[in-house]
Design a protein around this motif. Structure first.
Motif: not given
Length: 490
Positions: A226-227, A107-110, A120-131
């Protein structure tokens, strides 16, 4: 009769020459205006892209997926001679153990602050163990989740950097106009940092959320964008790229970015509290239709019609069932969607002025907003009526007075009153507008009804007042709504 020619002094242009001079001058003014307009179009987006790129990031998330979840499995008909073969093959390769596997997403972010806050978007990181955050100028950092808001699909992350980070400011999405140039940045389809440009195609779009306020753009947005940010020509973020409308999964020029008007407020709350704190008025509402407006004497369908006032801020302030909210905190209300957005964006605990239409005139009330997340909602159970008590045919409805047995069947309280709809003629206006057996009519003409005589009195009163329709308050499964029925129905 002798005629005399009009004398024109020397040096004075003829009328025809003056006319053409005026035409030429007007044409020059138009040409100058067009030249100025042409100059407002960017010859290149390179300077803008170079300016903001250091603050745009790629996001990679890793998630542990249980063994067997999501992986392809052979499908063979039950009883096939190959069934045992495939079962034995899977068992041998599994060694009798179910091993989890890792799944990655992009995904993307700023960056919005030099100390490392990232949107970013919630759906990009939802349920992630590591970002993992990858920066345009190189380097990677792990991020932690500060807060998320599924209602607007926004999330706030934080990284710990050794040096101040480049960041981009928020812009005012309310200033953006349809046709304005915009630029999107992100990580489309995992291809790394990428720029696309287009215009604002529309504003105020709603997809599926209660608080939706999307900017539509034809700037290319694909999976992985996204994000990411949507910039105006000043390098300010006016939207968070969130979704696309596409039959094939790729960009066809219909992308959506959550407006900065919504996003900035949500992100500020996530940063301060780790969660959202939306304003809560405490009413149930519906849009005002033409027939409802006529039934209550409103000249237009603007506003939000209050169908119920449970215990809460609105009830404390004196807002009543049947009121039409015309303005909130000094701004006119067009419909229910607009009211929900404005209340949600309002500060918890703020005292606001609410102007309502009641009994043919306006009133202004002061309401101290509560917090939506703390509000309790209870929906009583319901059951269809099975018995056939004595009924009366009115306005296409077969109705009966309330009995203890009907209260029990409908899941109502011992003191609940109203008229029970036993049947609805399928060729009636009532059926067309959604009334069904088991509905309970609690008000007619914005007055309580407990008997058939009450309803008949309301009908007679409306006809005497010259009304063409009668406003009914109907409850189903505890949820109230207003329905206006024509008095010509009989």
């Amino acid at each position: 009769m002798k005629t005399q020619a009009l004398a024109i002094p020397r040096g004075t242009p003829s009328p025809l020459a003056a006319f053409w001079a005026l035409v030429v001058g007007f044409a020059l003014l138009i040409a100058q205006a067009l030249a100025v307009e042409a100059q407002s179009r960017p010859n290149t987006f390179a300077d803008l892209a170079e300016k903001v790129s250091p603050a745009v990031v790629n996001i990679t998330t890793s998630t542990t997926v249980a063994a067997g979840a999501g992986g392809p499995q052979p499908i063979v008909p039950e009883g096939s001679p190959f069934e045992d073969f495939f079962r034995d093959f899977l068992d041998r390769n599994d060694d009798g153990q179910r091993r989890p596997r890792r799944s990655q997403a992009l995904g993307s972010g700023f960056v919005i602050s030099e100390d490392g806050y990232i949107v970013t978007n919630n759906h990009v990181i939802q349920g992630a163990d590591e970002i993992l955050i990858e920066f345009f100028e190189g380097g990677e950092l792990e991020a932690e989740i500060i807060g998320t808001d599924p209602n607007t699909d926004l999330a706030l992350l934080k990284v710990a950097a050794d040096e101040p980070l480049a960041f981009v400011p928020w812009g005012d999405s309310e200033e953006s106009r349809v046709g304005d140039w915009v630029m999107a940045m992100g990580n489309p389809l995992g291809q790394g940092f990428s720029v696309s440009a287009g215009i604002v195609s529309a504003r105020g779009r709603a997809l599926s959320g209660t608080y939706d306020d999307y900017i539509q753009t034809d700037a290319a947005i694909n999976r992985g964008n996204s994000g990411g940010p949507l910039f105006n020509m000043r390098g300010e973020v006016i939207g968070v790229n969130t979704a696309i409308l596409s039959p094939n999964g790729g960009s066809i020029g219909i992308g959506f970015a959550m407006s900065s008007r919504v996003a900035q407020n949500v992100i500020a709350q996530l940063e301060e509290y780790g969660e959202t704190r939306r304003g809560w008025l405490g009413v149930r509402i519906q849009d005002v239709s033409d027939d409802v407006a006529e039934a209550i004497g409103l000249e237009s369908t603007a506003g939000a019609l209050v169908t119920d006032v449970p215990e809460g801020p609105a009830a404390d302030a004196g807002i009543e069932q049947g009121d039409v909210i015309l303005s909130f905190d000094g701004r006119d209300v067009a419909d229910t969607r607009e009211l929900v957005r404005r209340v949600g964006n309002a500060e918890v605990g703020k005292a606001v002025r609410v102007r309502v239409w009641r009994d043919g005139e306006t009133q202004t009330l002061m309401v101290t907003l509560g917090r939506r997340e703390d509000a309790e909602r209870a929906i009583p159970a319901s059951a269809p009526a099975n018995e056939e008590p004595a009924t009366r045919e009115i306005l296409g409805l077969s109705i009966s007075t309330m009995t203890d047995e009907l209260r029990e069947q409908l899941g109502l309280g011992a003191t609940d009153e109203g008229l029970v709809v036993e049947d609805v003629a399928e060729d009636s206006e009532a059926f067309e507008k959604g009334l069904r057996p088991g509905d309970v009519i609690t008000e007619a003409g914005q007055q309580p009804v407990a008997t058939i005589a009450d309803l008949e009195d309301r009908i007679d009163g409306a006809r005497e007042a010259g009304r063409k329709s009668l406003l009914l308050l109907v409850r189903r499964a505890g949820d109230p709504r207003f329905v206006a029925l024509s008095l010509d129905e009989g």
